[in-house]
Enzyme design. Structure first.
Site, mmCIF file in Angstrom:
data_model
loop_
_atom_site.group_PDB
_atom_site.id
_atom_site.type_symbol
_atom_site.label_atom_id
_atom_site.label_comp_id
_atom_site.label_asym_id
_atom_site.label_seq_id
_atom_site.Cartn_x
_atom_site.Cartn_y
_atom_site.Cartn_z
ATOM 1 N N TYR A 70 -19.937 10.652 12.060
ATOM 2 C CA TYR A 70 -19.148 9.462 12.405
ATOM 3 C C TYR A 70 -19.536 8.938 13.786
ATOM 4 O O TYR A 70 -19.490 9.676 14.772
ATOM 5 C CB TYR A 70 -17.659 9.801 12.367
ATOM 6 C CG TYR A 70 -16.771 8.608 12.591
ATOM 7 C CD1 TYR A 70 -16.602 7.654 11.595
ATOM 8 C CD2 TYR A 70 -16.126 8.418 13.806
ATOM 9 C CE1 TYR A 70 -15.793 6.539 11.804
ATOM 10 C CE2 TYR A 70 -15.309 7.316 14.018
ATOM 11 C CZ TYR A 70 -15.153 6.381 13.015
ATOM 12 O OH TYR A 70 -14.369 5.280 13.218
ATOM 13 N N GLU A 83 -12.732 1.611 3.667
ATOM 14 C CA GLU A 83 -12.785 0.468 4.578
ATOM 15 C C GLU A 83 -13.840 -0.547 4.156
ATOM 16 O O GLU A 83 -13.708 -1.729 4.450
ATOM 17 C CB GLU A 83 -13.069 0.951 6.003
ATOM 18 C CG GLU A 83 -12.841 -0.101 7.062
ATOM 19 C CD GLU A 83 -12.710 0.502 8.453
ATOM 20 O OE1 GLU A 83 -13.266 -0.084 9.386
ATOM 21 O OE2 GLU A 83 -12.049 1.553 8.610
#
Length: 708
Positions: free
Chosen positions: A316, A7
């Site tokens: 995360y 990403e």
């Protein structure tokens, strides 16, 4: 050849290093049978209405509901409208070239709804048909990446995640585009932005603002007495159970107590109170506490924890779970062992016995488990990064500590009525607490403040050392802070839910997601619907005006928006077909469009007779909260309210014709102090204040003179 799509460039660099793709090229790394590239966030988006042949804002074209959404490269706004982002177009070409050279794809975008959509939109836009597998990891440590590359998932296992993300994207497009265009057409000038989540959130801020401002304080009086047990210097304070609004009635009761100066114990209640440790952090809880304790904005906290994640120091961050599964729980002792070597919490970690399992529950883990630190040692962190890291580490120690056990005591005493009085006596109460086992509350020293009560029994007579009456006023609910607004978003406006287990049960019905709530708040600030005043979020005149129009409409219905979020969660879980959701959203879009178009009767205005000072061709029109140019190529807005003062038509006329008002009173500083100033324009036709006592100038409002 296999192409790995990350990403961000920073994540691609770490994955390339592990995969052995060490040669840097323009827009990607290559080597060892891999290309590793990145997406720069959303490179592809649904087309704007112009892409379907609808130009400008027209009542006749609403609602705009495409039969099938088209995808285009990411757009950026320019003076001449929207155009494709050159950086996005360039990177799309790089990715397309790499996919054409490859036999398969490894998807390494963020392991969540938006990360999945970034890849799927790009995959669909380029017409790619390569097989793809999913890298699904919860941290960016070398160990996690290596393990993930060995345990790749079939990409189609995440089809439901993609469908939920696609439904969310298209729903936001339908509601945002049609709602904004409908309200703007009804207004006849400017642009009024509304959105599926944005508008209900603004509604909560405005509703709390009016509750606060319209609150009528009422007097409240309470009686107290103190007792000093024999042989001690301890003072025990009792307070009346009843509170009085009428001061004379309270004073009469006080005089009775003062005349007696003794009370009788009528009840003694002793209990053991067990307080479970808090659950681990999810993103929203971290944002709330960072705002409350350190004044960080939600966006600031997200940016800080994202940096820690990319530095491989925490797991995360965009998680909605506060639990962990068994396999992660098995790694906790190692994490504490590493933490003890470099953390200020080393002593508390050393005191941990058997780890508490309250937050171990795989059934409550969503896409990702709760926030944890990784085994990596933090080095040279900036101050604010260290604060967030320490919060996550400290919460881990608290969460796996023992319960806090307290012995509580409540003593009820009564001042008997006078002989012959046919009424009940006055009841007073004192509470005490002894911490028997500090447990998790000892991590940050919250186990102090013991209040021991004497061993009184029913029937004992208490001789008063003194008595008093306190007086005060009831207080309104405070204005929303980012912490309280995040809590309200999490539970779709049910801001009275304090129990963390109950909040967890409601999280699928909240509005927005942990990943998007900070951005929603920032959008409302950027669009000048609200401002930050210290820690409070205060709606602007513009925000209050919008709220006054939409507050009774579905577009501002918090619970309805929460139900949409719950439906999206069911799509993600494969329990609801996305087609049914989209049919409901299309019906909803048609209804809100009709409602908003009917608002044209609210937007009355009259001509000012003043030529626009910016374009020189339009005429400025007086509206309730703003004066605006009627030239559609200009639309200069000049908001009436500046630094707490609302300018009259006469004062606005002076500003527009002379470029400056006379010296005016009635302005208020952020500290609430009154002052006088003249209002003028800067070079871009933003309003600013000029002070007589100095040559300097300063902006007096966030009102912009640019086209809206």
């Amino acid at each position: 050849m296999i192409t790995i799509l990350a990403e961000k460039p920073s994540v691609a660099r770490e994955i390339a290093r592990i995969a052995g793709a060490t040669r840097k090229e323009e827009g990607f790394y290559t080597g060892n049978g891999y290309h590793v590239t990145w997406a720069l966030g959303h490179l592809v988006q649904p087309a704007l209405p112009e892409g379907y042949g609808f130009k400008g804002f027209s009542r006749d074209s609403l609602p705009v509901i495409p039969e099938e959404f088209m995808l285009i490269p990411r757009q950026v706004k320019t003076d001449k409208g929207y155009k494709a982002d050159a950086a996005a177009v360039k990177q799309i070409k790089v990715i397309t070239k790499l996919w054409n050279e490859s036999d398969g794809i490894i998807v390494a975008t963020d392991c969540a709804r938006e990360g999945e959509l970034i890849f799927r939109y790009l995959y669909a836009y380029t017409g790619c048909t390569l097989p793809f597998r999913r890298l699904w990891i919860s941290s960016l440590t070398d160990t996690a990446i290596r393990k993930g590359l060995k345990e790749l998932k079939d990409g189609h296992e995440y089809d439901d995640l993609y469908l939920a993300a696609k439904a969310r994207s298209e729903a936001d497009w339908l509601v945002g585009i049609n709602g904004t265009q409908a309200l703007t057409v009804a207004a006849g000038r400017g642009t009024y932005s509304v959105g599926r989540v944005q508008t209900p959130t603004l509604g909560m801020v405005c509703k709390r603002y009016w509750e606060n401002r319209r609150f009528t304080p009422e007097p409240v009086h309470q009686l107290h007495f103190s007792v000093t047990p024999a042989g001690t210097d301890t003072v025990v304070k009792f307070s009346s159970v009843k509170k009085w609004q009428d001061k004379e009635e309270a004073a009469a009761s006080y005089n009775k107590v003062k005349a007696k100066m003794c009370a009788t114990v009528t009840k003694v209640e002793k209990k053991e109170k067990v307080e479970n440790p808090p659950l681990l952090y999810d993103l929203t809880t971290l944002q709330k506490e960072a705002n409350t304790k350190h004044g960080f904005t939600a966006e600031q906290t997200l940016e800080l924890v994202q940096k820690l994640y990319e530095a491989k120091l925490v797991t995360y961050p965009r998680t909605s779970s506060r639990h962990i599964p068994e396999d992660v729980f098995a790694e906790i002792p190692l994490l504490f062992e590493r933490l003890a070597g470099h953390s200020a919490l080393a002593e508390k970690i050393g005191e941990l016995g058997e780890l508490n399992r309250r937050c171990v529950d795989a059934s409550k883990v969503t896409d990702h488990h709760a926030l944890l630190v990784t085994p990596n040692r933090p080095l040279a962190l900036y101050k604010n990064e260290q604060i967030i890291y320490d919060m996550i580490a400290g919460r881990m120690v608290e969460a796996f500590s023992e319960e806090c056990v307290k012995d509580t005591a409540t003593v009820v005493a009564e001042v008997a009525p006078d002989a012959g009085e046919r009424c009940e006596g006055l009841t007073f109460e004192a509470k005490g607490c002894i911490v028997r086992k500090a447990g998790w509350r000892g991590v940050y020293g919250e186990d102090s403040g013991n209040t021991a009560l004497p061993d009184w029994a029913e029937g004992d007579t208490l001789v008063m050392a003194g008595c008093s009456m306190s007086s005060g006023m009831t207080r309104p609910k405070p204005l929303h802070t980012e912490s309280s607004l995040l809590a309200a978003m999490e539970t779709a406006g049910r801001d009275d839910v304090e129990d963390e287990e109950a909040r967890q049960a409601l999280k699928d019905c909240g509005i927005g997601t942990p990943a998007t709530r900070a951005a929603i708040i920032e959008t409302l600030l950027r669009r000048e619907y609200m401002v930050r005043v210290k820690k409070s979020l205060v709606p602007t005149e513009k925000g209050l005006a919008l709220y006054s129009i939409v507050k009774e409409m579905d577009i501002a219905n918090v619970e309805m928006t929460g139900r949409w979020e719950a439906e999206l969660a069911k799509i993600e879980q494969g329990k609801t077909p996305h087609e049914a959701f989209m049919r409901d959203i299309e019906s909803y879009t048609r209804k809100i469009t009709t409602d908003l178009l009917a608002c044209d009767r609210i937007f009355g205005h009259k001509a000012s007779g003043c030529t626009c000072p910016k374009c020189g061709t339009g005429t400025m029109q007086f509206y309730g909260k703003v004066v605006r140019c009627d030239n559609p190529d200009c639309l200069l807005p000049v908001f009436r309210q500046i630094a707490g003062k609302t300018l009259t038509d006469e004062e606005m006329t002076g500003l527009l014709t002379e470029g400056k008002t006379a010296m005016l009173g009635g302005f208020k500083s952020k500290q609430g102090k009154p002052f006088s100033a003249a209002v003028t324009f800067d070079a871009e036709f933003n309003t600013k204040l000029v002070f007589a006592e100095s040559k300097g100038e300063r902006k007096g409002t966030k009102t912009k003179g640019r086209r809206k």
